[in-house]
Every structure is written in structure tokens, then in C-alpha cells.
Design a protein around this motif. Structure first.
Motif, PDB file in Angstrom:
ATOM      1  N   PHE A   1     -27.139  69.749  66.618  1.00 36.12           N
ATOM      2  CA  PHE A   1     -26.778  68.551  65.852  1.00 36.12           C
ATOM      3  C   PHE A   1     -25.568  68.803  64.966  1.00 36.12           C
ATOM      4  N   TYR A   2     -25.613  69.883  64.199  1.00 39.02           N
ATOM      5  CA  TYR A   2     -24.504  70.137  63.272  1.00 39.02           C
ATOM      6  C   TYR A   2     -23.190  70.340  64.013  1.00 39.02           C
ATOM      7  N   ALA A   3     -23.223  71.066  65.131  1.00 35.80           N
ATOM      8  CA  ALA A   3     -21.994  71.275  65.906  1.00 35.80           C
ATOM      9  C   ALA A   3     -21.503  69.966  66.511  1.00 35.80           C
ATOM     10  N   THR A   4     -22.432  69.120  66.967  1.00 42.62           N
ATOM     11  CA  THR A   4     -22.061  67.821  67.538  1.00 42.62           C
ATOM     12  C   THR A   4     -21.472  66.910  66.469  1.00 42.62           C
ATOM     13  N   ALA A   5     -22.096  66.891  65.298  1.00 49.01           N
ATOM     14  CA  ALA A   5     -21.594  66.060  64.204  1.00 49.01           C
ATOM     15  C   ALA A   5     -20.197  66.501  63.789  1.00 49.01           C
ATOM     16  N   GLU A   6     -19.968  67.799  63.724  1.00 49.09           N
ATOM     17  CA  GLU A   6     -18.641  68.275  63.325  1.00 49.09           C
ATOM     18  C   GLU A   6     -17.601  67.986  64.402  1.00 49.09           C
ATOM     19  N   SER A   7     -18.031  67.981  65.655  1.00 48.12           N
ATOM     20  CA  SER A   7     -17.118  67.595  66.734  1.00 48.12           C
ATOM     21  C   SER A   7     -16.703  66.137  66.592  1.00 48.12           C
ATOM     22  N   ALA A   8     -17.686  65.248  66.328  1.00 53.78           N
ATOM     23  CA  ALA A   8     -17.369  63.828  66.128  1.00 53.78           C
ATOM     24  C   ALA A   8     -16.537  63.631  64.871  1.00 53.78           C
TER      25      ALA A   8
ATOM     26  N   GLY B   1     -37.040  87.205  67.867  1.00 54.75           N
ATOM     27  CA  GLY B   1     -36.402  86.338  66.887  1.00 54.75           C
ATOM     28  C   GLY B   1     -35.103  85.715  67.335  1.00 54.75           C
ATOM     29  N   VAL B   2     -34.648  86.000  68.572  1.00 49.33           N
ATOM     30  CA  VAL B   2     -33.397  85.432  69.064  1.00 49.33           C
ATOM     31  C   VAL B   2     -33.711  84.323  70.054  1.00 49.33           C
ATOM     32  N   SER B   3     -33.098  83.151  69.856  1.00 47.00           N
ATOM     33  CA  SER B   3     -33.346  82.017  70.736  1.00 47.00           C
ATOM     34  C   SER B   3     -32.767  82.291  72.112  1.00 47.00           C
ATOM     35  N   LYS B   4     -33.534  81.910  73.116  1.00 42.79           N
ATOM     36  CA  LYS B   4     -33.019  82.021  74.484  1.00 42.79           C
ATOM     37  C   LYS B   4     -32.297  80.758  74.917  1.00 42.79           C
TER      38      LYS B   4
ATOM     39  N   TYR C   1     -17.096  75.072  70.381  1.00 38.10           N
ATOM     40  CA  TYR C   1     -16.133  75.626  69.424  1.00 38.10           C
ATOM     41  C   TYR C   1     -16.705  75.602  68.003  1.00 38.10           C
ATOM     42  N   HIS C   2     -17.287  74.454  67.630  1.00 41.19           N
ATOM     43  CA  HIS C   2     -17.856  74.351  66.281  1.00 41.19           C
ATOM     44  C   HIS C   2     -19.087  75.231  66.127  1.00 41.19           C
ATOM     45  N   ALA C   3     -19.865  75.377  67.208  1.00 42.76           N
ATOM     46  CA  ALA C   3     -21.018  76.268  67.138  1.00 42.76           C
ATOM     47  C   ALA C   3     -20.578  77.710  66.895  1.00 42.76           C
ATOM     48  N   GLN C   4     -19.400  78.066  67.455  1.00 43.59           N
ATOM     49  CA  GLN C   4     -18.919  79.448  67.346  1.00 43.59           C
ATOM     50  C   GLN C   4     -18.073  79.685  66.096  1.00 43.59           C
TER      51      GLN C   4
ATOM     52  N   SER D   1     -27.292  81.753  62.189  1.00 41.44           N
ATOM     53  CA  SER D   1     -27.124  83.033  62.857  1.00 41.44           C
ATOM     54  C   SER D   1     -26.624  82.816  64.277  1.00 41.44           C
ATOM     55  N   PRO D   2     -25.865  83.769  64.825  1.00 44.41           N
ATOM     56  CA  PRO D   2     -25.364  83.614  66.194  1.00 44.41           C
ATOM     57  C   PRO D   2     -26.493  83.656  67.216  1.00 44.41           C
ATOM     58  N   LEU D   3     -26.171  83.273  68.420  1.00 45.64           N
ATOM     59  CA  LEU D   3     -27.072  83.271  69.579  1.00 45.64           C
ATOM     60  C   LEU D   3     -28.085  82.141  69.551  1.00 45.64           C
ATOM     61  N   LYS D   4     -27.974  81.230  68.559  1.00 47.55           N
ATOM     62  CA  LYS D   4     -28.884  80.080  68.511  1.00 47.55           C
ATOM     63  C   LYS D   4     -28.138  78.825  68.905  1.00 47.55           C
ATOM     64  N   PHE D   5     -28.764  78.021  69.738  1.00 47.60           N
ATOM     65  CA  PHE D   5     -28.240  76.675  69.988  1.00 47.60           C
ATOM     66  C   PHE D   5     -29.416  75.737  70.245  1.00 47.60           C
ATOM     67  N   GLU D   6     -30.350  75.782  69.310  1.00 46.19           N
ATOM     68  CA  GLU D   6     -31.497  74.894  69.353  1.00 46.19           C
ATOM     69  C   GLU D   6     -31.085  73.536  68.801  1.00 46.19           C
ATOM     70  N   PRO D   7     -31.958  72.541  68.873  1.00 54.25           N
ATOM     71  CA  PRO D   7     -31.544  71.181  68.485  1.00 54.25           C
ATOM     72  C   PRO D   7     -30.881  71.075  67.120  1.00 54.25           C
TER      73      PRO D   7
END
Length: 847
Positions: A57-64, A8-11, A38-41, A47-53
């Protein structure tokens, strides 16, 4: 870095060499990557350990968004200190589309973000696809408002938009074998990364109650229910400028004290939450059904909620921006505030501003009326009778008793002025008055209220404005000849060419040797001198083919239908309505299919292969529009599986048409249908988007088609159909039985009746083209009259497409002639000729 999941944890993880560090303003890819991390963390939503699309997107949008917030704050502070006259645009709809590409494009950091995402193991194109369209609008009205905001920001104008934060939008359209199904939009199912809640911007909005007369004779609206309007700001960046303005959306909520704890603990759960439930209904959906009195009340609540919250906010800002301790004089208000009503939905801003000025601020009628009429302007978007809003007087008195007092007084004074100064118009008073006191159905005419109370009324295309002045508002024009203007609509060249079609944009920049056309669309005219150049034509064809291939993949993915990019891509995308005549389009397709079936294989091989795509939403209660959607799908189901014909014709209904879908369809189009009955379309803006992208138009002389044809040249436009001045006589002839249908028209209808496309009963739809049904006058939209000239024009399209060199030249000239249709031009005209506002650029700091 790997893909896949274990336990269940994304690689798919962020590389360890990219630190989670805040760099909100950096334009350097590695620091942007760190800011996204930074925004992902530290702004986690998953849930942590995920950085799927999706997470990316949400982390990228918050960065912009970090940069947008900084620029928004600087813009707000600059406007506050400069205290310019500011425009406030009130609209029930904003069809924004996805924001990520537009945001980083306008900030001119798209390449940096693409590089940053590469470092994080993602492609920008993949991340962009994760974003859901904001469900804040439906059609051209909302898209126009969004293009206007982009231009206001790009032109550095002091301006804001106001709207409502609809939770479920209009609806999400799903297509099944039974036709259209409506589902709620899920754009807020998780959250929107672009909106910023302003917990300190809250205003009370009252409904129902009664008017109390105080001892001093003043009037006060009291009791009823009070809902809180909470502000959410969506930053709107200008292109390559620091100015970032706001789309302020209102959410309706009840206070904690409105929750009845005693009732809840007593088991009266629904009663205890009554006001909370009432608040949630206001912003639940766009255009709730209004066939019941409760539905009418809810629609009216929405409109008033927008107007009241926005005007309270505008007044607060007017008072806040003052010099020292000197109080504002209300006579200054029109020199600091311009309020633009986008259609009749925000009409209640007129009596609400009067109420706020008289009841809250203590102004007399004459002073309040002077302030109101000098501050408010009105844009008309339709000549359709059913679209000119009329509200039941009894519903209005019930919901807004104080406003009905004010509207009644406005009407009384207007009638008195007309009778005393224009006795020649006394016999027109019944149609000109704001209140229609017909005892069977007394209503308030909102368009009349707008015309009487606004300092300026404008149409949105030259033909539309001419019809308004000569017909719909002719009597008012005779009283106030200088009140009426035209402002031909426009579209933002950023979203509708630069960002959605980079292949063609790069070619344009190369041949013009400048990218200044992105903010000065008139420069496109310089493409004309290269229209015959074989090198340009070759590059143009390659760019178009790339977008056609992308569109073909999209159609396969969403519909399962395989279409040939070498066929002519023929597209009609807009709200499904009888006056827009998708029925004419599909009848033409039916006739084409029948003729192909009758041809020999040799003759079929000589025809021009065509893929017809139709998309748009039919309002759930609009029966004939629903039938049209069903017919398009039924025809497609037969045609697309017919092995004799499907190499030469495909018919596809594109589901859930929205801005993001348009951004795929429009760049891949070659022919676009804008075929409304002449005199019915106010303007249209999709026609402008298609032309800008080098698509040719088949259309009537309606709305902005008239001006597009003038700009791109008559030889590059496939014209057919009756003209607006011919339409009334043709309708009269139709009523009197003088219409003789073309055999091709009868053949197409009969083919549908034969059951060739299934057993669904299309007789009610076909009878609307024949008998005195529908509007009470058979074939009101003249489908039968225009069918033969439509088919003749389509034959010219087929022939023209066979000459690839000629077609490419026409395509280039279409783009070259689109300069007039920039929303930058439209908004510049509004600013100078209606709002009287000037640019207020946020200064770039040195060092």
C-alpha cells in the motif's frame, strides 16, 4: 512467488522480472509496477524483503503521489503566473476518507494500477483496505469540506483548503458491553503517504502577551508565547483534469531554541520542554473537551492557530504574486482573495486579518475594515443554540488581547451605526451586538461577529436559509437584505457513486450511453424514461444485491452478527445527537420487536424482514448520546439472539463510523433514516449520498430532505412528522401539558423499562421524553409527537418493499432525481455568486 514466513522474513516477494525503476508519470501497467517496486526499494519504510499488503500500500500510494506532486507543482506555478482571484476555504474539519481509490480514479488510471498490482502479486481491492482514514474530521461539516475540495479541483477553480493536522483525530470508537469507549485515532502511527511537509512554509503564531502602544500611537501585540505553524500539503486532484489543488494542514511546533538545555540538565525536564508540550497540545485532537478553562483555552488556541497561520500564508502569496517590482496595493486584496469561513470555528480570521493589516502593514481602521469585509464570507451550518459559538470574554482577553480590542471596536461601531440609522432596532441591540456584556457571563457571540463582518452569509439548504432569514438573523436581514443567500449543499459524485459503487455506475453509464454524468450529474434525469424497463430493473437489482452481500460480510467481520441480504437493509449513520433522533429509530425497533414477539409464527412469516443498522459517534461528554449508543447495542444483543424473531428483525450498531465505512454502507442500503426534528438540521449530506445510490428515504421535512423530496418525487419518499412551522406551537403545548402520547409510544418506553434489554438504568434517557429535563422543556425534539406518524410511515415501507418491481422503480427514480445534489453545482454557485472567481485550468501540453 509464495506467501508465509520463514525466520521472520516474508516469502511474498516482488517478481524478479519487475525492475525497481522510477517511472513517475507512466500510465503503462508494467512501468507502474516498476515504479511501485522503485518506491518499495528506494523509499523504504520497512525492513527489506517484505512486500506484504501493508508495504505494498505505502509503495503504491507513493507511486500515485509522484503524479500528484507533478500536477500540484504545475497547478501552483500556473496560478502563480496567471494571478487569478483565489478562494481560500477555512475549516476546522476535513473528513477525507481513504485517498488511494480517489486519487487513481480522478487521475483515470485505476485500471492501470489494478493491472500493475496484479503483476506484483496483489489485488487493488486488498491494497486499498490497508489505508487508514485521515482523522481530520468528525461529521457532515468535514465531509462537506472534502467534497467541496474535490469539486473545486474538478472545476479547475483557483482554490485551496486550510485545516489542522490532528494527530489523534476526534476518537476511534470501540463498542463493548458497556457501550461506547473512546480511543485515539492511529492514522499517523506510522505516517501518511499523501502529505508533503513544506519546511520553507512556517509562520509564527502568538498567544497571551499584552498590547504595547508605540511612540507613534500604533499598537503592537508583544510577549506571551509564540508557536510555529509548519505547513503540510495534501494534493487534491480534479477528475480528468491536470488541476491538482491543496489541502494545507498546519502542524504546531516549537523551535529548537525554545528547548531550555540548562533546565533539562538541571533535572527540570518538564519545564525545559514547556513550549514544546504546549505546541503539541494544539494539534493533538479535534474538539478537545472544553468543560475546564484550560480546555476552553486549548479550543480557542486551535481556532486562532488555524486562522493566523492561514491568513499569514494568504497575505504572503498575495504579495508574492505581483507584476515586476510594483508593490501590491491593499485595495487589490479583495479582488485577488476570497476567504470562506466554514461555520463559526474560523471566526477569528476577521480580527486577525484586521490586526495583520493595521499592525503589520500600517493600514488605518477604515481601509483595513473595507479590505476585510470585502474578502471574507461566512457559511452558517446550524440553528442549534449550543452550536452557535460563544466565547468567554475573560478567556479571549487572556489569550488574544489585541483581538479583543479589535472585536470591541467592531461591536462599538456596529452599535453606533444601528442606533443612528435604524432607531426602530434599538430595543434589539442587546441581542444583535457582538459582545454580550451580561455581568454574570460576558461572552463574544461569534456568529454575530461573522454576520456583521462578512460580505455574504449563506445557509446550506433552502429551508435552513429561510429559517436564518426569518428567525435567527432576521434583524440583520432588515439592515442588509442582499447579504444573505442560500447554497444548498452537495456531494461529489466521484467518491459517492463512481468509485464506491462501480457496479451501479457501470449500469448508469450503459443506459445513458455516456459517462459524462460523473461531472454533469443532471444527466441522471434521463434514467427516468427507463424506470419501468424490466432489463434495467433486473440489472439494478443485481448491482444492489452485490453491494448488500458485501455489506453483510463487513457486518459479520466487524460485529460478529450475521445478517440476511434478502432482508430490507435500513440504515441510519450520522453523529449521535438527540435532534438527529436515533432514539426515535431505536424506539421504533423496540416496538417492532415487541409486536413480532406477540405474533403467531404464521403472522411473522407475512412480515417484511428488516435489518436495522445504526452508526455514529457520540461526543464523550454528551451523556444522553452515550446512552442512546448503549441502548442500540443492548436491543441488538437481545433481538439478534432471539430465535423466534431474528429471522425477521436484526438490530446492529456499526462501530467507528467514518468515510470508509460509509462507502460500504451507503451502496448496500435500501432505506435510510433522516428523521431529525423539522427545522433543526441545516442540510444533511448523507441523505444525498443515499438517494444517489438508489436508496429510499424515510424522513421529515427538514434540511435538504425538502429539496430531495421535490427532486425525486413525493411518491418516492416516506414522509412523516411535524413541519418546521408547527414545531414551536407543539413545544409550547408540550410545556403546557397538552400532549397526549400515542399508546404505541408508551408501550415502547415501558418495554425498555421492563428490563427486556438488561438492567442498565435508561430512566434518565426516557425521562427526557417526558418531563421538563434536558433543555428545560420535556421532549424538546418531539420524539413522542412524531412517533405515531413515524410508525405509520414504516408500515408503508414494509408494504412497498413487498412489491419488488415498484421498489426498484422507486430506487431508480431516486438516483434519477439526484442531479441537483452534486457539489459541482454547489461550488459553481459559490464561485459565481459569492467568491467571484473563474476557472483557471492548467493547460495540457502538446506533444
Amino acid at each position: 512467488m509464495g506467501m508465509g514466513k520463514t525466520n521472520g522474513v516474508s516469502k511474498h516477494e516482488i517478481p524478479s522480472d519487475i525492475p525497481a525503476e522510477a517511472h513517475p508519470l507512466s500510465e503503462e501497467p508494467s512501468k507502474i509496477a516498476s515504479n511501485i517496486n522503485y518506491h518499495a526499494q528506494f523509499s523504504p519504510h520497512f525492513s527489506p524483503l517484505k512486500f506484504e499488503p501493508e508495504q505494498a500500500f505505502y509503495a503504491t500510494a507513493e507511486s500515485a503521489r509522484d503524479r500528484l506532486i507533478k500536477q500540484w507543482n504545475e497547478t501552483y506555478l500556473h496560478f502563480h503566473k496567471s494571478d487569478p482571484k483565489q478562494t481560500y476555504y477555512l475549516s476546522m474539519e476535513y473528513l477525507q476518507g481513504r485517498a488511494l481509490t480517489n486519487a487513481i480514479g480522478n487521475l483515470n488510471i485505476q485500471d492501470a494500477y489494478a493491472d500493475a498490482l496484479n503483476k506484483l502479486g496483489h489485488q487493488l481491492e486488498e491494497i486499498v483496505e490497508q489505508e487508514k482514514d485521515a482523522a481530520l474530521g468528525n461529521g457532515g461539516l468535514g465531509r462537506l469540506a472534502s467534497c467541496f475540495l474535490d469539486s473545486m479541483a474538478t472545476l479547475n477553480l483557483p482554490a485551496w483548503g486550510y485545516g489542522l493536522r490532528y494527530r489523534y483525530g476526534l476518537f476511534k470508537q470501540r463498542i463493548t458491553k458497556d457501550g461506547q469507549t473512546e480511543l485515539p485515532e492511529d492514522w499517523l502511527e506510522k505516517f501518511s503517504p499523501w502529505e508533503i511537509v513544506r519546511h520553507d512554509v512556517v509562520f509564527p503564531v502568538r498567544f497571551f502577551g499584552h498590547v504595547q502602544i508605540n511612540p507613534d500611537g500604533s499598537r503592537e501585540w508583544v510577549d506571551g508565547e509564540v508557536i510555529q505553524a509548519l505547513a503540510y500539503d495534501v494534493p487534491i486532484p480534479g477528475y480528468k483534469t491536470k488541476n491538482t489543488i491543496s489541502l494545507r494542514l498546519w502542524e504546531a511546533k516549537a523551535c529548537a531554541e525554545d528547548f531550555n538545555l540548562f533546565q533539562f540538565n538541571d533535572g527540570q525536564y518538564e519545564s525545559s520542554l514547556q513550549l514544546h508540550s504546549s505546541a503539541q497540545q494544539i494539534c493533538a485532537v479535534l474538539y478537545p473537551g472544553d468543560t475546564t478553562e484550560n480546555g476552553k483555552l486549548l479550543r480557542l488556541k486551535q481556532q486562532f492557530f488555524l486562522c493566523s497561520a492561514s491568513l499569514q500564508d494568504i497575505i504572503f502569496r498575495f504579495k508574492q504574486r505581483k507584476d515586476g517590482n510594483i508593490p501590491r496595493q491593499w485595495s487589490e486584496f479583495p479582488s485577488k482573495v476570497a476567504v470562506q469561513l466554514n461555520d463559526t470555528h474560523p471566526t477569528l480570521a476577521i480580527p486577525e486579518l484586521m490586526r495583520l493589516l493595521m499592525d503589520n502593514e500600517g493600514l488605518g481602521w477604515d481601509e483595513a475594515w473595507d479590505v476585510t469585509t470585502r474578502a471574507i464570507a461566512y457559511t452558517n451550518h446550524t440553528v442549534l443554540p449550543e452550536a452557535l459559538e460563544k466565547w468567554s470574554q475573560s478567556v479571549m482577553w487572556k489569550l488574544l488581547p489585541r483581538h479583543m480590542e479589535i472585536i470591541t471596536e467592531i461591536d462599538k461601531r456596529f452599535v453606533e451605526i444601528v442606533c443612528s440609522t435604524r432607531p426602530d432596532l434599538e430595543d434589539k441591540i442587546n441581542s444583535m451586538s457582538i459582545l454580550d456584556n451580561n455581568p454574570q457571563k460576558p461572552v463574544v457571540r461569534m456568529a454575530n461577529l461573522c454576520v456583521v463582518s462578512s460580505h455574504t452569509v449563506n445557509g446550506v439548504a433552502q429551508l435552513h436559509s429561510d429559517i436564518l432569514k426569518a428567525d435567527l438573523f432576521a434583524n440583520y436581514v432588515s439592515i442588509w437584505p442582499t447579504k444573505f443567500q442560500n447554497k444548498t449543499n452537495g456531494i461529489t459524485p466521484r467518491r459517492w457513486l463512481r468509485f464506491c459503487n462501480p457496479e451501479l455506475s457501470n449500469i448508469i453509464t450503459k443506459w445513458l450511453r455516456t459517462d459524462e454524468w460523473v461531472t454533469n450529474l443532471d444527466l441522471l434525469v434521463n434514467l427516468r424514461k427507463f424506470a419501468d424497463n424490466e432489463d434495467l430493473q433486473s440489472e439494478w437489482a443485481s448491482a444492489k444485491m452485490a453491494k448488500k452481500q458485501r455489506l453483510a460480510k463487513y457486518i459479520l467481520d466487524v460485529t460478529g452478527v450475521s445478517i440476511d441480504p434478502n432482508s430490507l437493509f435500513d440504515i441510519q449513520i450520522k453523529r449521535i445527537h438527540e435532534y438527529k433522533r436515533q432514539l426515535l429509530n431505536i424506539l421504533g425497533a423496540v416496538y417492532r420487536y415487541k409486536k413480532l414477539k406477540e405474533m403467531s409464527p404464521e403472522d411473522r412469516a407475512k412480515t417484511t424482514p428488516r435489518t436495522i443498522m445504526i452508526g455514529g459517534k457520540a461526543f464523550a461528554t454528551y451523556t444522553n448520546a452515550i446512552r442512546i449508543v448503549k441502548l442500540v447495542n443492548d436491543v441488538g444483543a437481545v433481538v439478534n439472539t432471539d430465535p423466534e424473531v431474528n429471522s425477521y428483525l436484526k438490530v446492529v450498531f456499526v462501530p467507528n463510523y467514518n468515510v470508509s465505512v460509509a462507502e460500504v454502507l451507503i451502496p448496500g442500503s435500501e432505506l435510510s433514516q433522516h428523521i431529525s426534528t423539522a427545522g433543526m438540521e441545516a442540510s444533511g449530506t448523507s441523505n444525498m449520498k443515499f438517494s444517489l445510490n438508489g436508496c429510499l428515504i424515510i424522513g421529515t421535512l427538514d434540511g435538504a430532505n425538502v429539496e430531495i423530496r421535490e427532486e425525486i418525487g413525493a411518491d418516492n419518499f416516506f414522509l412523516f412528522g411535524a413541519t418546521a412551522d408547527e414545531v414551536p406551537k407543539l413545544r409550547k403545548d408540550r410545556e403546557n401539558g397538552l400532549f397526549k402520547p400515542d399508546p404505541r409510544f408508551e408501550e415502547a418506553k415501558q418495554f425498555i423499562r421492563s428490563g427486556a434489554f438488561g438492567t442498565y438504568d435508561y430512566n434518565p434517557l426516557l425521562e427526557s421524553l417526558e418531563s421538563n429535563t434536558g433543555y428545560g422543556r420535556g421532549d424538546y425534539f418531539l420524539v413522542g409527537h412524531d412517533f405515531p406518524s413515524y410508525m405509520d410511515a414504516q408500515a408503508k415501507v414494509d408494504e412497498a418493499y413487498k412489491d419488488k418491481k415498484k421498489w426498484l422503480k422507486m430506487s431508480i427514480l431516486s438516483t434519477a432525481g439526484s442531479g441537483k445534489f452534486s457539489s459541482d453545482r454547489t461550488i459553481s454557485q459559490y464561485a459565481k455568486e459569492i467568491w467571484n472567481i473563474e476557472a483557471c485550468p492548467v493547460p495540457f501540453k502538446r506533444g
